[in-house]
Design a protein around this motif. Structure first.
Motif, PDB file in Angstrom:
ATOM      1  N   SER A   1     -29.538   4.654  26.318  1.00 32.13           N
ATOM      2  CA  SER A   1     -29.098   6.039  26.502  1.00 32.13           C
ATOM      3  C   SER A   1     -27.670   6.150  27.031  1.00 32.13           C
ATOM      4  CB  SER A   1     -30.049   6.768  27.461  1.00 32.13           C
ATOM      5  OG  SER A   1     -30.015   6.175  28.750  1.00 32.13           O
ATOM      6  N   ASP A   2     -27.051   5.028  27.384  1.00 31.17           N
ATOM      7  CA  ASP A   2     -25.689   5.027  27.912  1.00 31.17           C
ATOM      8  C   ASP A   2     -24.690   5.312  26.788  1.00 31.17           C
ATOM      9  OD1 ASP A   2     -23.287   4.633  29.164  1.00 31.17           O
ATOM     10  OD2 ASP A   2     -23.701   2.580  29.821  1.00 31.17           O
ATOM     11  N   ASN A   3     -23.925   6.388  26.911  1.00 29.90           N
ATOM     12  CA  ASN A   3     -22.973   6.761  25.861  1.00 29.90           C
ATOM     13  C   ASN A   3     -21.861   5.733  25.670  1.00 29.90           C
ATOM     14  OD1 ASN A   3     -24.352   9.101  25.286  1.00 29.90           O
ATOM     15  ND2 ASN A   3     -23.020  10.427  26.504  1.00 29.90           N
ATOM     16  N   LYS A   4     -21.610   4.909  26.669  1.00 32.89           N
ATOM     17  CA  LYS A   4     -20.525   3.929  26.572  1.00 32.89           C
ATOM     18  C   LYS A   4     -20.791   2.881  25.493  1.00 32.89           C
ATOM     19  CE  LYS A   4     -19.132   4.359  31.428  1.00 32.89           C
ATOM     20  NZ  LYS A   4     -18.997   3.639  32.725  1.00 32.89           N
ATOM     21  N   ILE A   5     -22.055   2.647  25.170  1.00 31.54           N
ATOM     22  CA  ILE A   5     -22.373   1.625  24.166  1.00 31.54           C
ATOM     23  C   ILE A   5     -21.964   2.069  22.765  1.00 31.54           C
ATOM     24  CG2 ILE A   5     -24.331   0.808  25.530  1.00 31.54           C
ATOM     25  CD1 ILE A   5     -26.168   2.175  23.477  1.00 31.54           C
TER      26      ILE A   5
ATOM     27  N   GLN B   1     -22.900  18.572  21.715  1.00 32.47           N
ATOM     28  CA  GLN B   1     -21.893  18.110  22.663  1.00 32.47           C
ATOM     29  C   GLN B   1     -20.582  17.825  21.941  1.00 32.47           C
ATOM     30  OE1 GLN B   1     -23.308  15.062  25.479  1.00 32.47           O
ATOM     31  NE2 GLN B   1     -25.345  15.320  24.591  1.00 32.47           N
ATOM     32  N   GLU B   2     -19.506  18.432  22.432  1.00 29.33           N
ATOM     33  CA  GLU B   2     -18.204  18.227  21.814  1.00 29.33           C
ATOM     34  C   GLU B   2     -17.623  16.881  22.223  1.00 29.33           C
ATOM     35  OE1 GLU B   2     -15.369  21.308  21.710  1.00 29.33           O
ATOM     36  OE2 GLU B   2     -16.843  22.911  21.945  1.00 29.33           O
ATOM     37  N   SER B   3     -16.918  16.276  21.281  1.00 32.11           N
ATOM     38  CA  SER B   3     -16.270  14.987  21.504  1.00 32.11           C
ATOM     39  C   SER B   3     -15.234  14.818  20.408  1.00 32.11           C
ATOM     40  CB  SER B   3     -17.304  13.857  21.436  1.00 32.11           C
ATOM     41  OG  SER B   3     -17.715  13.659  20.099  1.00 32.11           O
ATOM     42  N   PRO B   4     -14.425  13.755  20.448  1.00 33.28           N
ATOM     43  CA  PRO B   4     -13.490  13.518  19.339  1.00 33.28           C
ATOM     44  C   PRO B   4     -14.196  13.414  17.994  1.00 33.28           C
ATOM     45  CG  PRO B   4     -12.898  12.170  21.224  1.00 33.28           C
ATOM     46  CD  PRO B   4     -14.210  12.813  21.565  1.00 33.28           C
TER      47      PRO B   4
ATOM     48  N   PHE C   1     -26.468  12.431  21.636  1.00 35.59           N
ATOM     49  CA  PHE C   1     -25.038  12.304  21.370  1.00 35.59           C
ATOM     50  C   PHE C   1     -24.760  10.975  20.658  1.00 35.59           C
ATOM     51  CE2 PHE C   1     -20.890  10.656  22.604  1.00 35.59           C
ATOM     52  CZ  PHE C   1     -20.066  11.720  22.287  1.00 35.59           C
ATOM     53  N   PRO C   2     -23.970  10.977  19.566  1.00 31.10           N
ATOM     54  CA  PRO C   2     -23.448  12.152  18.862  1.00 31.10           C
ATOM     55  C   PRO C   2     -24.491  12.714  17.890  1.00 31.10           C
ATOM     56  CG  PRO C   2     -22.647  10.157  17.816  1.00 31.10           C
ATOM     57  CD  PRO C   2     -23.465   9.712  18.996  1.00 31.10           C
ATOM     58  N   SER C   3     -24.564  14.033  17.790  1.00 36.48           N
ATOM     59  CA  SER C   3     -25.551  14.667  16.918  1.00 36.48           C
ATOM     60  C   SER C   3     -25.257  14.368  15.456  1.00 36.48           C
ATOM     61  CB  SER C   3     -25.548  16.182  17.135  1.00 36.48           C
ATOM     62  OG  SER C   3     -26.059  16.510  18.398  1.00 36.48           O
ATOM     63  N   VAL C   4     -26.312  14.104  14.697  1.00 37.53           N
ATOM     64  CA  VAL C   4     -26.180  13.911  13.254  1.00 37.53           C
ATOM     65  C   VAL C   4     -27.216  14.777  12.561  1.00 37.53           C
ATOM     66  CG1 VAL C   4     -25.308  11.555  13.450  1.00 37.53           C
ATOM     67  CG2 VAL C   4     -27.764  11.934  13.239  1.00 37.53           C
TER      68      VAL C   4
END
Length: 494
Positions: A137-141, A244-247, A270-273
């Motif tokens: 669940s860590d977004n950094k991965i 969730q907004e992101s680049p 995140f990120p939504s598909v």
């Protein structure tokens, strides 16, 4: 006023309907037994150990179903994972029906392990080692991952997020089990054919639960599900959490692929598909019709005039259309046929998309059910004329229902393009495989299929194989077309 009220009959209470619904699911979709759970746990443990052995050897330079994910370090490529794990898993006695699906949105290894269907995906993250306490669940991965790895990770990440989004777990479990069973029975549970997949069913169930009070009866939640799915504006993203907004933020105004999506059910993680990217105009129209029918049928159950079997009554797809496009594929062994038919199944949505472009065709309905070794009746003579001598082949047949306006349609272009795309796949071997496309009338559907014969029928299909200098040919092969589309050229053969 309902029919029951008009007759003076007492309508069933919501509690009694829930009891009957729970019993219905227990009969039709039983929960896994403790013994079954033990088998599943042993499968996970064995695949985990196999994967560890593979990663270790690779690092030294040597070269209902379960959805599983292996996460590997950056030096293990997807190609290396597929080839290495295949060499370790295929020899196991408990593993059968092993195929590699490499060109899907989520590439995976599909097989049966101790009788249980397994879909094994792989994600490669930009780290040299994977710790035992790895947190998916860590977004950094997600940094530096390609789209296929992101999609592969999205499944388990979504499963964790769903747990925090369900207001009432007991309510949710009943609802999602029923939705999946209903979709399967109605012939719209097949993402590969442009219909609902498991993820879309889960998200729809969560949405309905969120829209109802936490103590709402499951029957009321099901009613909300069908109403929401039928009335939703599908040009608007269907979400259960804010995007969730992101680049890399998904935006249909800038994302070309997103603009082409017909049904926008977005994953919560995140990120939504978009998990319904395979849905086309025809499959959405078919599902909308089923959602509307579901509303009516649920109301009849609530009025006491019908039972739950009525809601999940099997759809008779071979009574819906006058014409069907039949795709027959064959090869010389069970093993090669498993690979070849799986390849063609994964390409059916692309064929459907090509057919939808034709303005004469109003509805294109890929039928999720396939039929193994079904005798094709009079068409066998046509197929036999393709070559000599006759040999007994492993055969799989697919159908696509067609609703057309008028009496003439030319399908040679989409069928020819489809065959050429099959020719370019890694799976195709012209020395032992072939395929044939042709239009048939409803009356020409084999009796075994019309009588409900399921996948894996034991009857034999005799086919002739046409080879000319071991090259794939596309063109006419003498197929006799129905009068309704006299003059059409809807055939191609490998």
């Amino acid at each position: 006023m309902s029919e029951s009220e008009q007759k003076g009959e007492k309508m069933p209470s919501l509690d009694s309907l829930t009891t009957s619904l729970t019993q219905f699911l227990a009969d039709k979709d039983p929960i896994e037994t403790e013994e079954g759970e033990t088998v599943r746990a042993s499968i996970i443990a064995e695949i985990r150990e196999t994967f560890k052995r593979f990663v270790k050897s690779f690092g030294n330079g040597e070269g209902s179903d379960m959805d599983l994910l292996c996460v590997g370090p950056q030096f293990v490529t997807r190609h290396a994972f597929f080839e290495g794990m295949a060499s370790l898993l295929k020899p196991k006695q408990d593993i059968t029906e092993f195929i590699m699906i490499t060109d899907a949105h989520v590439p995976l290894l599909a097989f049966r392990f101790k009788g249980i269907e397994i879909d094994l995906a792989y994600a490669r993250i930009m780290k040299s080692t994977i710790p035992d306490d790895f947190d998916v669940s860590d977004n950094k991965i997600l940094d530096g991952l390609d789209e296929r790895c992101l999609r592969s990770l999205n499944g388990p990440r979504m499963a964790l997020d769903i747990l925090s989004l369900i207001p009432n777990p007991t309510q949710f479990r009943i609802v999602v089990r029923f939705i999946k069973h209903w979709a399967y029975q109605r012939g719209i549970y097949a993402s590969s054919c442009g219909f609902l997949g498991g993820v879309a069913c889960v998200i729809g169930a969560v949405k309905a639960c969120q829209q109802c009070p936490i103590d709402a009866n499951p029957v009321q939640v099901l009613q909300k599900y069908f109403t929401t799915m039928y009335t939703w504006d599908w040009s608007v993203p269907f979400t259960i959490t804010p995007l969730q907004e992101s680049p890399d933020f998904w935006d249909p105004t800038t994302d070309y692929a997103g603009r082409r999506h017909t049904m926008l059910i977005m994953t919560p993680s995140f990120p939504s598909v978009c998990c319904t990217s395979n849905v086309g105009a025809s499959s959405l129209a078919i599902m909308q019709k089923e959602f509307k029918s579901g509303i009516k049928r649920i109301q009849e159950v609530m009025s006491g005039t019908r039972g739950w079997d009525y809601v999940t009554e099997s759809a008779n797809v071979f009574s819906m259309y006058k014409l069907y496009l039949r795709i027959v594929c064959w090869s010389e062994t069970k093993e090669s046929q498993l690979v070849w038919s799986g390849c063609i199944r994964s390409q059916l949505r692309k064929l459907a998309a090509r057919l939808e472009i034709n303005p004469v065709i109003q509805i294109v309905h890929p039928i999720p059910q396939s039929f193994d070794n079904i005798t094709l009746g009079t068409s066998n003579q046509t197929l036999a004329s393709l070559g000599q001598p006759l040999t007994t082949q492993q055969c799989t047949t697919f159908y696509i229902g067609l609703q057309i306006s008028g009496k003439s349609v030319n399908l040679s272009s989409p069928c020819g393009e489809f065959v050429q795309s099959l020719q370019s796949t890694e799976e195709f071997d012209d020395s032992c495989m072939g395929a044939f496309l042709g239009v048939v009338k409803r009356a020409d559907i084999p009796a075994a299929i019309l009588l409900g014969m399921l996948h894996g029928a034991s009857t034999t299909c005799i086919l002739g194989v046409k080879r000319k200098e071991r090259e794939v040919e596309v063109g006419m092969c003498g197929f006799e077309f129905p009068e309704e589309i006299d003059g059409a050229t809807a055939i191609a053969n490998l």
